[in-house]
Design an enzyme around this catalytic site. Structure first.
Site, mmCIF file in Angstrom:
data_model
loop_
_atom_site.group_PDB
_atom_site.id
_atom_site.type_symbol
_atom_site.label_atom_id
_atom_site.label_comp_id
_atom_site.label_asym_id
_atom_site.label_seq_id
_atom_site.Cartn_x
_atom_site.Cartn_y
_atom_site.Cartn_z
ATOM 1 N N TYR A 259 0.815 -1.209 0.000
ATOM 2 C CA TYR A 259 0.000 0.000 0.000
ATOM 3 C C TYR A 259 0.855 1.268 0.000
ATOM 4 O O TYR A 259 0.598 2.184 -0.787
ATOM 5 C CB TYR A 259 -0.981 -0.017 1.184
ATOM 6 C CG TYR A 259 -2.324 -0.590 0.842
ATOM 7 C CD1 TYR A 259 -2.441 -1.942 0.511
ATOM 8 C CD2 TYR A 259 -3.473 0.186 0.840
ATOM 9 C CE1 TYR A 259 -3.674 -2.499 0.190
ATOM 10 C CE2 TYR A 259 -4.707 -0.367 0.520
ATOM 11 C CZ TYR A 259 -4.803 -1.696 0.200
ATOM 12 O OH TYR A 259 -6.026 -2.235 -0.121
ATOM 13 N N GLU A 266 1.552 6.087 -7.251
ATOM 14 C CA GLU A 266 0.457 6.952 -7.712
ATOM 15 C C GLU A 266 0.841 8.413 -7.576
ATOM 16 O O GLU A 266 0.511 9.250 -8.432
ATOM 17 C CB GLU A 266 -0.798 6.637 -6.919
ATOM 18 C CG GLU A 266 -1.372 5.256 -7.189
ATOM 19 C CD GLU A 266 -2.440 4.852 -6.188
ATOM 20 O OE1 GLU A 266 -2.996 5.761 -5.531
ATOM 21 O OE2 GLU A 266 -2.712 3.643 -6.057
#
Length: 268
Positions: A259, A266
Site C-alpha cells: 500500500y 500513484e
C-alpha cells in the site's frame, strides 16, 4: 457462593449472592441488560467457587455485542474458549442442521435467510471474476518483464489498460455492496480506494497521453494487481467458509509494504 438469587425481568439479568471475594465475605450483586430479548428461564449450576448461568436468546441469531450499553462493563470478561465470531456461529448452525437433515437446509433456515445462498453466489462470482482479471494482468506483466526487461515498463498502459479498465469499473460494486447491506465492510474505505484508483486510471492515465508511456505505470499496475490476486481469493473462499492459513496471513500482511509503495507510485 451461597444462596445465589438469579432472575430476569424486563430483559435484565439480576444476580445476588453471598460469597468470599475481594471484599471478604460479602454480598455481591450485578445487573446486565441484554442487547436483545432473552428467555426468562435461567439454567443454573453452582459450586463453592463458581456459579454457571446459561441464558438463551429469544431468537437465535448473531449479536454484535452482549449488553445494551455500548461500553463493556469493567467486570465482564469474555470466555474465549467458548467464543464464537459471526462466521463460526453460522458454521455451527449449518453443522447442526446438516446433522439433523442430511445437509439439506430446513424451511426454517431458509425462511430466516431467504437470500443467503443467492448473496453468497453473487459475492463468490464477483470475487472470482476480479481474481481472474487481476491474475491475467499480474501474470502477463510478470512474463513480459522476464522477456522484455525494462522495455516492458513503457508500454504497460497500452497492453494492460483494457483489462484494468474492466476490473476497476467492476470494482464500483464494492461501493454498492455495503450500501445495500450485502457485505458488512464500511462504505467510506471502499469509496476512497475505488474512486482513488479510478481517478488515477481514468483521469490521469486515460486522459493524459504523455503519462501513458511512463515507466511508473508499470509499478502502479503491478502493485494493484499483486494486492488483488491475494485479496479476492481470500474473500471468494470466505463465501464458502474455506479458510487457508497462508492465504489469510498474506491477506493481512502483503498490504503493509504494497500500500505505501502503491501510494508512492500513484503520487509519482
Amino acid at each position: 457462593m451461597q444462596n445465589p438469587e438469579v432472575s430476569i425481568t424486563d430483559n435484565v439479568l439480576h444476580f445476588k449472592a453471598l460469597g468470599h471475594g475481594a471484599k471478604g465475605v460479602n454480598t455481591y450483586e450485578f445487573s446486565l441488560e441484554f442487547l436483545e430479548p432473552v428467555k426468562t428461564k435461567v439454567l443454573q449450576r453452582s459450586t463453592q467457587r463458581h456459579v454457571n448461568l446459561t441464558v438463551k436468546k429469544a431468537e437465535s441469531h448473531w449479536w454484535p455485542r452482549l449488553t445494551k450499553q455500548e461500553r463493556k462493563p469493567l467486570f465482564l470478561v469474555p470466555d474465549f474458549d467458548r467464543w464464537l465470531d459471526e462466521s463460526d456461529a453460522e458454521m455451527e448452525l449449518r453443522e447442526k442442521v446438516g446433522e439433523v437433515c442430511g445437509l439439506f437446509p430446513t424451511g426454517i433456515e431458509l425462511g430466516r435467510t431467504p437470500f443467503l445462498y443467492l448473496k453468497r453466489g453473487y459475492l463468490f462470482m464477483y470475487n472470482l471474476v476480479q481474481f481472474l482479471g487481476f491474475s491475467w494482468i499480474f501474470v502477463n506483466m510478470t512474463v513480459r518483464l522476464f522477456i522484455l526487461g525494462k522495455d516492458s515498463f513503457y508500454d504497460t498502459f497500452h497492453t494492460m489498460s483494457d483489462m484494468m479498465y474492466f476490473c476497476q469499473t467492476l470494482a464500483l460494486l464494492e461501493i454498492l455492496n455495503p450500501l445495500i447491506g450485502l457485505v458488512k465492510t464500511g462504505v467510506v474505505p471502499a469509496l476512497i480506494q475505488v474512486l482513488g484508483r479510478n481517478f488515477v486510471l481514468f483521469i490521469i492515465l486515460g486522459q493524459l497521453d504523455e503519462m501513458q508511456s511512463k515507466g511508473v505505470v508499470f509499478f502502479v499496475f503491478y502493485q494493484w494487481s499483486a494486492i488483488e490476486v491475494v485479496r479476492y481469493p481470500f474473500y471468494m473462499l470466505a463465501c464458502v467458509d474455506v479458510h487457508w492459513k497462508l492465504l489469510t496471513w498474506l491477506r493481512y500482511t502483503i498490504w503493509i509494504p504494497l500500500y505505501p509503495l502503491g501510494g508512492l507510485s500513484e503520487g509519482m
